[in-house]
Design a protein around this motif. Structure first.
Motif, PDB file in Angstrom:
ATOM      1  N   MET A  88       0.911  -1.159   0.161  1.00 44.23           N
ATOM      2  CA  MET A  88       0.043  -0.019  -0.089  1.00 44.23           C
ATOM      3  C   MET A  88       0.882   1.328  -0.020  1.00 44.23           C
ATOM      4  SD  MET A  88      -3.181  -0.328  -0.434  1.00 44.23           S
ATOM      5  CE  MET A  88      -3.704  -2.328  -0.140  1.00 44.23           C
ATOM      6  N   GLY A  94     -14.529 -27.472  -3.212  1.00 42.71           N
ATOM      7  CA  GLY A  94     -14.462 -26.714  -1.880  1.00 42.71           C
ATOM      8  C   GLY A  94     -15.902 -25.704  -2.107  1.00 42.71           C
ATOM      9  N   GLN A  95     -16.180 -25.205  -3.145  1.00 39.19           N
ATOM     10  CA  GLN A  95     -17.368 -24.377  -3.137  1.00 39.19           C
ATOM     11  C   GLN A  95     -18.497 -24.819  -2.980  1.00 39.19           C
ATOM     12  OE1 GLN A  95     -17.270 -20.565  -4.064  1.00 39.19           O
ATOM     13  NE2 GLN A  95     -15.037 -21.029  -3.391  1.00 39.19           N
ATOM     14  N   LEU A 150     -26.913 -18.972  -6.447  1.00 40.88           N
ATOM     15  CA  LEU A 150     -26.039 -17.863  -5.832  1.00 40.88           C
ATOM     16  C   LEU A 150     -24.433 -18.067  -5.810  1.00 40.88           C
ATOM     17  CD1 LEU A 150     -28.290 -17.507  -2.596  1.00 40.88           C
ATOM     18  CD2 LEU A 150     -28.287 -15.986  -4.344  1.00 40.88           C
ATOM     19  N   ILE A 151     -24.103 -19.436  -5.734  1.00 39.09           N
ATOM     20  CA  ILE A 151     -22.820 -19.670  -5.627  1.00 39.09           C
ATOM     21  C   ILE A 151     -22.038 -20.196  -6.987  1.00 39.09           C
ATOM     22  CG2 ILE A 151     -21.215 -20.925  -4.367  1.00 39.09           C
ATOM     23  CD1 ILE A 151     -22.684 -18.925  -2.773  1.00 39.09           C
ATOM     24  N   PRO A 162     -23.003 -18.266 -10.915  1.00 42.39           N
ATOM     25  CA  PRO A 162     -22.525 -16.805 -11.147  1.00 42.39           C
ATOM     26  C   PRO A 162     -20.984 -16.932 -11.466  1.00 42.39           C
ATOM     27  CG  PRO A 162     -24.237 -16.680  -9.211  1.00 42.39           C
ATOM     28  CD  PRO A 162     -23.839 -18.120  -9.352  1.00 42.39           C
ATOM     29  N   GLN A 163     -20.399 -17.971 -10.803  1.00 40.64           N
ATOM     30  CA  GLN A 163     -18.992 -18.162 -11.195  1.00 40.64           C
ATOM     31  C   GLN A 163     -18.874 -19.137 -12.219  1.00 40.64           C
ATOM     32  OE1 GLN A 163     -16.264 -19.426  -7.543  1.00 40.64           O
ATOM     33  NE2 GLN A 163     -18.360 -19.377  -6.357  1.00 40.64           N
ATOM     34  N   LYS A 198     -19.632 -16.869 -15.633  1.00 44.20           N
ATOM     35  CA  LYS A 198     -18.608 -15.601 -15.655  1.00 44.20           C
ATOM     36  C   LYS A 198     -17.359 -16.391 -16.122  1.00 44.20           C
ATOM     37  CE  LYS A 198     -15.698 -14.323 -12.245  1.00 44.20           C
ATOM     38  NZ  LYS A 198     -15.630 -13.833 -10.890  1.00 44.20           N
ATOM     39  N   THR A 256     -12.882 -10.494 -10.364  1.00 48.95           N
ATOM     40  CA  THR A 256     -12.923 -10.053  -8.889  1.00 48.95           C
ATOM     41  C   THR A 256     -11.386 -10.610  -8.445  1.00 48.95           C
ATOM     42  OG1 THR A 256     -13.829 -11.993  -7.973  1.00 48.95           O
ATOM     43  CG2 THR A 256     -15.281  -9.977  -7.956  1.00 48.95           C
ATOM     44  N   GLY A 257     -10.744 -10.666  -9.499  1.00 47.66           N
ATOM     45  CA  GLY A 257      -9.313 -11.001  -9.496  1.00 47.66           C
ATOM     46  C   GLY A 257      -8.843 -12.494  -8.592  1.00 47.66           C
ATOM     47  N   HIS A 258      -9.582 -13.272  -8.344  1.00 45.81           N
ATOM     48  CA  HIS A 258      -9.293 -14.491  -7.808  1.00 45.81           C
ATOM     49  C   HIS A 258     -10.122 -15.635  -8.076  1.00 45.81           C
ATOM     50  CE1 HIS A 258      -7.882 -17.079  -4.387  1.00 45.81           C
ATOM     51  NE2 HIS A 258      -6.639 -16.340  -4.601  1.00 45.81           N
ATOM     52  N   SER A 293     -11.093 -18.768  -6.655  1.00 48.13           N
ATOM     53  CA  SER A 293     -11.248 -19.446  -5.308  1.00 48.13           C
ATOM     54  C   SER A 293      -9.991 -20.171  -4.631  1.00 48.13           C
ATOM     55  CB  SER A 293     -12.423 -20.516  -5.435  1.00 48.13           C
ATOM     56  OG  SER A 293     -12.292 -21.664  -4.749  1.00 48.13           O
TER      57      SER A 293
END
Lengths: 361, 270
Positions: free
Chosen positions: A1, A255-256, A273-274, A277-278, A281, A357-359, A361
């Motif tokens: 930072m 794991g999700q 919901l889980i 969406p992933q 995407k 969102t850059g990741h 899981s």
């Protein structure tokens, strides 16, 4: 930072250094540069001349075309037919309304911070087909009915592509989920559906829809030819879509699923919901790829006698009044397709960046 | 919900230190009786018996492949057992989906690899289940989630995505996410083994804090220091069996079974 005090060394190249590095770094690179340069110099000029500088834009009949360049006034003259097909002139405002609504729903998606952007998008996906269903065929709310045989041109292309895209996505999602279901009957049905439809060429589907389907339907039950084609295209497309989406579902780590289970989310909440969406995407490039392919495949409806934009252009260039305008016609069609497909592609890239969102899981 | 020690501590955070209250007799909240599990023909869990009282803290350790993770994953039915009985908070785990859901609502779980939802922010991760499963209004769920994020000391990261956090922070979010469901039992499946060494302590601190608040906990872990500080009982598993079960002082100073002695020798060596 924290702000770093030491900046990374700057790497800057002057134009000469850049050229030496990228264009003339070795003897074969130099050779390629020269060949490509020669081709560019010799081809760009004539193409530009034909397309724009020598082209004819004004005038009203074939004699106004000098023949030195493209005869764009042909497109100009027949544009109404290319866009609306045989739709009656005095009713064309209905299609204009649809074009306006389509633009209103999707153009703002490219503009950051456009007010109500999300709702316009949702309207485009849900409300727009309903409005179109009332407005374009007419026959209700005091609107004069227009037989679907009169629809044509760009309008028809967009109707087919749009319905195919909007309807195949949810069906494809359900098929993909079904194929991964624990229930053997549902899984079996989905596998059979997907494998059958995916293994059949679209042309065959269209022929079957227009010729064979009526033979199987009970007496008195009959859809219009366009409706049958739409159903065929949608089912065919949804089989493809299902496989693309299944790829995404398989990429979600176990794991999700477990985390969602451990939180007490049931199957549909977990999926909605889980997982989806992933997964969606992740497969946006694949989904968009199939959309673009479908958009171009709509031209195949020509063979069952529906006049999409290619069909209208093709029928006009055989018009004896206009001679030697085939190239102009095809270039125009190609350009129309390119504009829409490029738009879809750009939008998908924007969406991918936005949802990142850059990741993983 | 009234008997739930977590809810009480949420209302009065000052009472966190009152761990003495657990000495009064408590009900058996988990009962495992003669439980067996097979993967195909492989017998992973053999005749496991365990009773956990409300507020008890159990640490399960053992060499890798001993079935300890599989065991706690059976307690919220992430894994299915084929024989025997598991009763959690008076609900028996069977094939009945509704009973499984009832148990899962009361049992929070923290995983080795965090398993946060990467497409949701930290706050959304925490609120998701309270809103969709417990049907708590969004405002309330968010307020309560913020409280838990404060307890795990990362309220300032609430609007970030999991991918922007360090491993230790992610694991603390995972603990907060599980706590947001106000569970009666917390399961920890090797919560620190995927973490860099400097982050282990921040996660263990949160877990110690949680233990002090009176939460019923079952932890699979190799952190023997943690076991010594908070465990009421340490269970040693090997080859799918419970080999030894003892209070920590006794377990570490005077292990009875040769297998336990060998294991302790190996892990305390480094």
């Amino acid at each position: 930072m924290a702000e770093s005090v030491i900046k990374p060394p700057k790497k800057q190249l002057g134009p000469v250094a850049w050229m030496r590095m990228h264009l003339f770094s070795s003897w074969y690179n130099t050779l390629l540069t020269l060949i490509v340069g020669y081709l560019l110099v010799t081809s760009v000029g004539p193409v530009l001349n034909w397309l724009l500088l020598d082209a004819d834009f004004k005038g009203s009949d074939p004699s106004d075309c000098t023949g030195a360049g493209a005869c764009w006034l042909f497109i100009n003259q027949r544009l109404n037919f290319f866009i609306y097909g045989f739709y009656p002139n005095e009713l064309q405002w209905r299609i204009d309304v649809m074009f306006a609504l389509l633009a209103l729903s999707f153009v703002p998606q490219f503009i950051e911070n456009f007010p109500g952007r999300k709702w316009l998008g949702i309207f485009g996906m849900t409300g727009l087909p309903v409005v179109g269903y009332v407005l374009i065929p007419g026959g209700s709310f005091g609107l004069e009915a227009v037989d679907s045989a009169k629809w044509g041109g760009l309008t028809l292309t967009l109707i087919i592509a749009y319905i195919g895209i909007i309807a195949s996505l949810p069906i494809g999602i359900l098929l993909a989920l079904g194929r991964r279901s624990d229930m053997p009957i549902i899984r079996g049905l989905c596998v059979v559906f997907i494998e059958v439809w995916r293994a059949v060429p679209l042309i065959t589907v269209l022929f079957m829809a227009s010729v064979m389907l009526p033979l199987f339907l009970p007496e008195g039950m009959n859809f219009e030819k366009l409706m049958r084609a739409l159903i065929g295209i949608t089912l065919w497309q949804s089989a493809y879509m299902a496989e693309v989406i299944r790829g995404g579902l398989q990429a979600i780590p176990r794991g999700q699923y477990e985390a969602a289970d451990a939180l007490g989310l049931g199957y549909w909440k977990k999926t909605g919901l889980i997982i989806l969406p992933q997964a969606l995407k992740m497969v946006i490039p694949g989904i968009v790829n199939t959309f673009i392919a479908l958009f171009k495949d709509t031209t195949l409806v020509l063979i069952i006698g529906l006049f999409d934009i290619l069909g209208t252009v093709q029928s006009t260039i055989t018009d004896p009044a206009w001679q030697n305008v085939a190239v102009e016609g095809y270039v125009f069609v190609a350009f129309c397709f390119w504009v829409f497909c490029f738009g879809i592609s750009r939008y998908s890239q924007k969406l991918e960046r936005k949802l990142d969102t850059g990741h993983k899981s | 919900m009234m008997g739930n020690p977590m809810t009480e501590t949420t209302r009065t955070p000052d009472s966190q230190q009152n761990s003495e209250s657990r000495s009064e007799p408590k009900v058996d909240i988990i009962r495992v009786e003669g439980m067996h599990k097979w993967y195909g023909d492989f017998h992973v869990l053999k005749d496991l018996n365990l009773t956990v009282k409300q507020g008890e803290r159990i640490v399960i350790c053992g060499p890798s492949g001993s079935g300890k993770s599989t065991f706690i994953r059976c307690i919220n039915r992430l894994e299915e057992h084929q024989q025997g009985k598991i009763v959690v908070d008076d609900v028996e785990l069977t094939d009945d989906v509704r009973q499984i859901d009832t148990v899962r609502r009361e049992v929070g779980m923290v995983f080795q690899h965090f398993n946060l939802f990467p497409h949701l922010t930290v706050l959304e991760n925490c609120c998701l289940s309270p809103i969709w499963v417990r049907k708590i209004p969004r405002k309330e769920a968010e307020a309560s989630a913020m409280e838990y994020l404060e307890r795990v000391k990362i309220p300032d990261q609430a609007n970030k995505y999991p991918g922007q956090l360090s491993g230790g922070q992610q694991q603390r979010v995972a603990i907060a996410r599980a706590l947001c469901m106000k569970p009666k039992i917390m399961l920890f499946d090797e919560p620190t083994s995927a973490l860099d060494p400097e982050m282990i302590k921040e996660v263990l601190d949160v877990m110690v804090e949680l233990a002090k608040s009176g939460m019923t906990m079952i932890c699979v872990t190799h952190e023997m220091g943690f076991a010594k500080t908070v465990a009421d009982r340490v269970i040693f598993m090997d080859g799918g069996e419970i080999v030894e079960e003892a209070p920590p002082q006794e377990f570490f100073s005077n292990p009875r079974e040769p297998r336990t002695q060998k294991f302790l020798e190996q892990i305390l060596h480094n």
